[in-house]
Structure formats: C-alpha cells, structure tokens
Motif scaffolding. Structure first.
Motif, mmCIF file in Angstrom:
data_model
loop_
_atom_site.group_PDB
_atom_site.id
_atom_site.type_symbol
_atom_site.label_atom_id
_atom_site.label_comp_id
_atom_site.label_asym_id
_atom_site.label_seq_id
_atom_site.Cartn_x
_atom_site.Cartn_y
_atom_site.Cartn_z
ATOM 1 N N ASP A 89 0.823 -1.210 0.000
ATOM 2 C CA ASP A 89 0.000 0.000 0.000
ATOM 3 C C ASP A 89 0.859 1.263 0.000
ATOM 4 O OD1 ASP A 89 -2.200 -1.682 2.269
ATOM 5 O OD2 ASP A 89 -2.532 -1.336 0.123
ATOM 6 N N THR A 90 2.161 1.111 0.128
ATOM 7 C CA THR A 90 3.066 2.253 0.123
ATOM 8 C C THR A 90 2.968 2.996 -1.201
ATOM 9 O OG1 THR A 90 4.623 1.244 1.659
ATOM 10 C CG2 THR A 90 5.490 2.944 0.193
ATOM 11 N N ALA A 91 2.699 4.299 -1.116
ATOM 12 C CA ALA A 91 2.499 5.119 -2.312
ATOM 13 C C ALA A 91 2.241 6.559 -1.883
ATOM 14 C CB ALA A 91 1.318 4.607 -3.133
ATOM 15 N N VAL A 92 2.219 7.438 -2.869
ATOM 16 C CA VAL A 92 1.690 8.779 -2.649
ATOM 17 C C VAL A 92 0.201 8.715 -2.981
ATOM 18 C CG1 VAL A 92 1.770 11.214 -3.297
ATOM 19 C CG2 VAL A 92 3.886 9.861 -3.238
ATOM 20 N N TYR A 93 -0.606 9.187 -2.061
ATOM 21 C CA TYR A 93 -2.057 9.140 -2.217
ATOM 22 C C TYR A 93 -2.568 10.533 -2.599
ATOM 23 C CZ TYR A 93 -2.334 4.411 -0.436
ATOM 24 O OH TYR A 93 -2.199 3.042 -0.291
ATOM 25 N N TYR A 94 -3.388 10.551 -3.642
ATOM 26 C CA TYR A 94 -3.923 11.796 -4.172
ATOM 27 C C TYR A 94 -5.450 11.782 -4.117
ATOM 28 C CZ TYR A 94 0.704 12.242 -6.383
ATOM 29 O OH TYR A 94 2.048 12.325 -6.628
ATOM 30 N N CYS A 95 -6.001 12.918 -3.784
ATOM 31 C CA CYS A 95 -7.443 13.127 -3.848
ATOM 32 C C CYS A 95 -7.745 13.814 -5.182
ATOM 33 C CB CYS A 95 -7.836 14.013 -2.676
ATOM 34 S SG CYS A 95 -9.547 14.529 -2.634
ATOM 35 N N ASN A 96 -8.882 13.482 -5.776
ATOM 36 C CA ASN A 96 -9.261 14.201 -6.999
ATOM 37 C C ASN A 96 -10.759 14.437 -7.061
ATOM 38 O OD1 ASN A 96 -9.912 11.349 -7.998
ATOM 39 N ND2 ASN A 96 -10.416 12.573 -9.828
ATOM 40 N N ALA A 97 -11.084 15.525 -7.752
ATOM 41 C CA ALA A 97 -12.470 15.868 -8.075
ATOM 42 C C ALA A 97 -12.456 16.195 -9.554
ATOM 43 C CB ALA A 97 -12.952 17.053 -7.258
ATOM 44 N N GLY A 98 -12.843 15.224 -10.370
ATOM 45 C CA GLY A 98 -12.735 15.400 -11.808
ATOM 46 C C GLY A 98 -11.267 15.550 -12.204
ATOM 47 N N HIS A 99 -10.959 16.657 -12.882
ATOM 48 C CA HIS A 99 -9.586 16.886 -13.341
ATOM 49 C C HIS A 99 -8.757 17.679 -12.333
ATOM 50 C CE1 HIS A 99 -10.487 15.217 -17.241
ATOM 51 N NE2 HIS A 99 -11.534 16.009 -17.364
ATOM 52 N N THR A 100 -9.303 17.965 -11.187
ATOM 53 C CA THR A 100 -8.589 18.698 -10.140
ATOM 54 C C THR A 100 -7.979 17.715 -9.156
ATOM 55 O OG1 THR A 100 -10.083 20.582 -10.341
ATOM 56 C CG2 THR A 100 -8.792 20.414 -8.321
ATOM 57 N N TRP A 101 -6.685 17.910 -8.868
ATOM 58 C CA TRP A 101 -5.946 16.998 -8.004
ATOM 59 C C TRP A 101 -5.303 17.756 -6.865
ATOM 60 C CZ3 TRP A 101 -5.585 11.680 -9.016
ATOM 61 C CH2 TRP A 101 -6.153 11.278 -10.229
ATOM 62 N N GLY A 102 -5.182 17.058 -5.728
ATOM 63 C CA GLY A 102 -4.422 17.617 -4.633
ATOM 64 C C GLY A 102 -2.935 17.371 -4.848
ATOM 65 N N GLN A 103 -2.145 17.773 -3.856
ATOM 66 C CA GLN A 103 -0.684 17.671 -3.990
ATOM 67 C C GLN A 103 -0.168 16.302 -3.579
ATOM 68 O OE1 GLN A 103 -2.183 18.901 -1.361
ATOM 69 N NE2 GLN A 103 -1.079 18.011 0.365
ATOM 70 N N GLY A 104 -0.997 15.521 -2.923
ATOM 71 C CA GLY A 104 -0.616 14.179 -2.519
ATOM 72 C C GLY A 104 -0.073 14.114 -1.111
ATOM 73 N N THR A 105 -0.190 12.942 -0.500
ATOM 74 C CA THR A 105 0.356 12.692 0.828
ATOM 75 C C THR A 105 0.994 11.304 0.825
ATOM 76 O OG1 THR A 105 -0.149 12.708 3.208
ATOM 77 C CG2 THR A 105 -1.843 11.800 1.771
ATOM 78 N N GLN A 106 2.176 11.217 1.389
ATOM 79 C CA GLN A 106 2.943 9.970 1.342
ATOM 80 C C GLN A 106 2.475 9.003 2.424
ATOM 81 O OE1 GLN A 106 5.737 8.950 -0.742
ATOM 82 N NE2 GLN A 106 5.297 6.997 0.263
#
Length: 111
Positions: A89-106
């Motif tokens: 499960d190790t990864a950078v996790y990103y939130c998205n709303a359509g084509h808008t993305w967050g910066q990610g969290t490790q």
C-alpha cells in the motif's frame, strides 16, 4: 475553481491503520464524484476508491474490505480510512475531483 488539500499520511507498520483527509475549498455537495488514487514508485497512478454525489462507492479489488471512503459535508472533507495496511500500500495518495488533483500525501507501510 476547486482546490484540494490532502493530509494524514505517514509511516506505519504492516497491519496498522491511517486515515487520510482531503479538504476541499468548495461545498463538496456540488461535486459529482470524489476519489482517492495512489501512485507507487515506478508504477502508474491507480484509483483506490471513489464516492459519487449519490453515495455510490467503488473500490479497487486490492483494498476491498480494508479501506473505506467517506465524506463530511459540514467540513467539506472526504476521508480514506485505511486498515490492515500492507507494504504494497506504500504510495503517494492523491485526492481528486474530476480533473482537479491535490498535492498528494505519502503513505509508507513497513514490514
């Protein structure tokens, strides 16, 4: 324009839990679908979980039964509760709303 800010990542041992948060700059009630995605080193970004405006949820097979996506309209925030974490499960996790993305969290899961 929607802005998304993730938080809650960190280092955890295998079998542990984390809860990720994604705070939106707008009322999430108006967003058709919100998703959590992840990208591990050397791999493609993949969908982990999503939730629609109607409450329908979708999960990747690899996280079914372990991860739960939810939302809090009062806080304009979508969450990803992750239990029984595995090293894969190790990864950078990103939130998205359509084509808008967050910066990610490790998220790093140690064996």
């Amino acid at each position: 324009q929607v802005q998304l800010v993730e938080s809650g990542g960190g280092l955890v041992q295998a079998g542990g839990s984390l809860r990720l948060s994604c705070a939106a700059s707008v009322n999430i009630f108006s967003i058709a679908a919100l998703g959590w995605n992840r990208q591990a080193p050397g791999k493609q970004r993949e969908l982990v979980a999503s939730i629609t405006i109607g409450g329908t949820t979708v999960y990747a097979d690899s996280v079914k039964g372990r991860f739960t996506i939810s939302r809090d309209y009062a806080k304009n925030t979508v969450y990803l509760q992750m239990n029984s974490l595995k090293p894969e499960d190790t990864a950078v996790y990103y939130c998205n709303a359509g084509h808008t993305w967050g910066q990610g969290t490790q998220v790093t899961v140690s064996s």
